[in-house]
Design a protein around this motif. Sequence first.
Motif, PDB file in Angstrom:
ATOM      1  N   ALA A  66      -2.882  32.383 -21.247  1.00 58.80           N
ATOM      2  CA  ALA A  66      -3.801  33.003 -22.212  1.00 58.80           C
ATOM      3  C   ALA A  66      -4.100  32.043 -23.356  1.00 58.80           C
ATOM      4  N   LEU A  67      -3.091  31.304 -23.808  1.00 58.93           N
ATOM      5  CA  LEU A  67      -3.307  30.340 -24.887  1.00 58.93           C
ATOM      6  C   LEU A  67      -4.265  29.238 -24.459  1.00 58.93           C
ATOM      7  N   GLY A  68      -4.221  28.900 -23.149  1.00 62.47           N
ATOM      8  CA  GLY A  68      -5.118  27.868 -22.623  1.00 62.47           C
ATOM      9  C   GLY A  68      -6.565  28.223 -22.819  1.00 62.47           C
ATOM     10  N   VAL A  69      -6.896  29.525 -22.777  1.00 55.96           N
ATOM     11  CA  VAL A  69      -8.281  29.982 -22.997  1.00 55.96           C
ATOM     12  C   VAL A  69      -8.717  29.582 -24.408  1.00 55.96           C
ATOM     13  N   GLY A  70      -7.794  29.812 -25.366  1.00 58.09           N
ATOM     14  CA  GLY A  70      -8.081  29.459 -26.749  1.00 58.09           C
ATOM     15  C   GLY A  70      -8.308  27.963 -26.916  1.00 58.09           C
ATOM     16  N   LEU A  71      -7.477  27.180 -26.254  1.00 58.09           N
ATOM     17  CA  LEU A  71      -7.612  25.730 -26.382  1.00 58.09           C
ATOM     18  C   LEU A  71      -8.946  25.258 -25.817  1.00 58.09           C
ATOM     19  N   ALA A  72      -9.351  25.857 -24.704  1.00 55.62           N
ATOM     20  CA  ALA A  72     -10.639  25.479 -24.112  1.00 55.62           C
ATOM     21  C   ALA A  72     -11.773  25.787 -25.075  1.00 55.62           C
ATOM     22  N   ALA A  73     -11.681  26.970 -25.749  1.00 58.10           N
ATOM     23  CA  ALA A  73     -12.714  27.337 -26.718  1.00 58.10           C
ATOM     24  C   ALA A  73     -12.745  26.320 -27.854  1.00 58.10           C
ATOM     25  N   GLY A  74     -11.565  25.845 -28.253  1.00 59.33           N
ATOM     26  CA  GLY A  74     -11.469  24.870 -29.336  1.00 59.33           C
ATOM     27  C   GLY A  74     -12.152  23.565 -28.993  1.00 59.33           C
ATOM     28  N   THR A  75     -12.004  23.106 -27.772  1.00 59.03           N
ATOM     29  CA  THR A  75     -12.627  21.827 -27.408  1.00 59.03           C
ATOM     30  C   THR A  75     -14.142  21.979 -27.330  1.00 59.03           C
ATOM     31  N   ALA A  76     -14.630  23.189 -26.962  1.00 61.92           N
ATOM     32  CA  ALA A  76     -16.079  23.412 -26.915  1.00 61.92           C
ATOM     33  C   ALA A  76     -16.683  23.235 -28.311  1.00 61.92           C
ATOM     34  N   PHE A  77     -15.958  23.725 -29.332  1.00 65.04           N
ATOM     35  CA  PHE A  77     -16.396  23.615 -30.725  1.00 65.04           C
ATOM     36  C   PHE A  77     -16.603  22.150 -31.111  1.00 65.04           C
ATOM     37  N   ALA A  78     -15.716  21.289 -30.605  1.00 67.34           N
ATOM     38  CA  ALA A  78     -15.746  19.879 -30.995  1.00 67.34           C
ATOM     39  C   ALA A  78     -16.933  19.124 -30.410  1.00 67.34           C
ATOM     40  N   THR A  79     -17.696  19.735 -29.511  1.00 69.66           N
ATOM     41  CA  THR A  79     -18.841  19.028 -28.944  1.00 69.66           C
ATOM     42  C   THR A  79     -20.027  19.015 -29.909  1.00 69.66           C
ATOM     43  N   GLN A  80     -19.975  19.816 -30.996  1.00 71.26           N
ATOM     44  CA  GLN A  80     -21.045  19.763 -32.001  1.00 71.26           C
ATOM     45  C   GLN A  80     -21.010  18.409 -32.709  1.00 71.26           C
TER      46      GLN A  80
END
Length: 305
Positions: A12-26
């Motif tokens: 479940a935490l991995g889902v959060g981490l994936a969301a975090g890396t998506a943010f960094a693409t800005q």
Amino acid sequence: MNRRDFFGTTAALGVGLAAGTAFATQTTEEMDKRASAKLRICSQVGPAPGDNMEKKLELIKKYGCEAVEYGGECVGKGKEFFQRANDAGLEVGAICWGSHGGDLCSEDESKRQPGIDDLKRAIETAGEMKSPGVIYVPAFNGQTKLTNQEIRKWLLEFLPPLAEFAAECGTSIIFEPLCRMEAYFLRQVADGASIARDVDAAAGKKGGIGVMADFYHMDTEETSQMGAIISGGSYLKYIHLAGGVQQPRRTYPGENSMTFVDGFRGLKYIGYTGFCSFECGCAKENKEEAFKESIAFLRAQWAEA
Ligand code: MG
């Protein structure tokens, strides 16, 4: 927790981490929203000067605030309270609803549903008043025997449909992180934002849930006001204004030594355009003069940020 549960948790935490890396693409330019940020001041009824509601609304407007924040007394009377604000030339800030005695997260399951039903009524009222949301505290100290982990798990069970309902009403449920003297569960802005993110994930869509930052509570719990606010990001829906723990404690901004520049830099960076609302006492004798001075102080801090 057995080994299987443990790996379930890490997945479940991995889902959060994936969301975090998506943010960094800005790009850096896209992440910097300073040009669109605005300081829009609001006040709760209690902290505003004036002897009665009508006078308070008049003075809130007179000194340049844009909205009034009501407490739970407005629930079920949305049209009446919206009209009062409107007649004074004000919008409505959040409803400061609180924890409903901790009922929604009580270890006594029979208390939960009545609390959930009342939160739903508050959401409906917020929608009627075009309010940004209902401020919700899962539990103050002493209101539940559930552990931190149990409260978080239960929130993800009962909040997704309520968040969807809030989005349909055009408003939000807003978590308020509190300092440790008041609550052991939910003390930092980033924690509230991550629970909101997980509620969204459970609901399958974004909207209807967020977090706020209160300068008084941040003074105890956060190492950086700016960092905390940036962590809230798009989930940051509301602000409470108050001086920190220095004397005079939790009074009008500018009455003690706490600076707001760092936090305001965070608000500017995320392009915040929501309300910043007075929730504090006043140390000075002339409350009206002190209110006026505090608003001038806040505008100067915003300009400096
Ligand atoms: Mg507060």
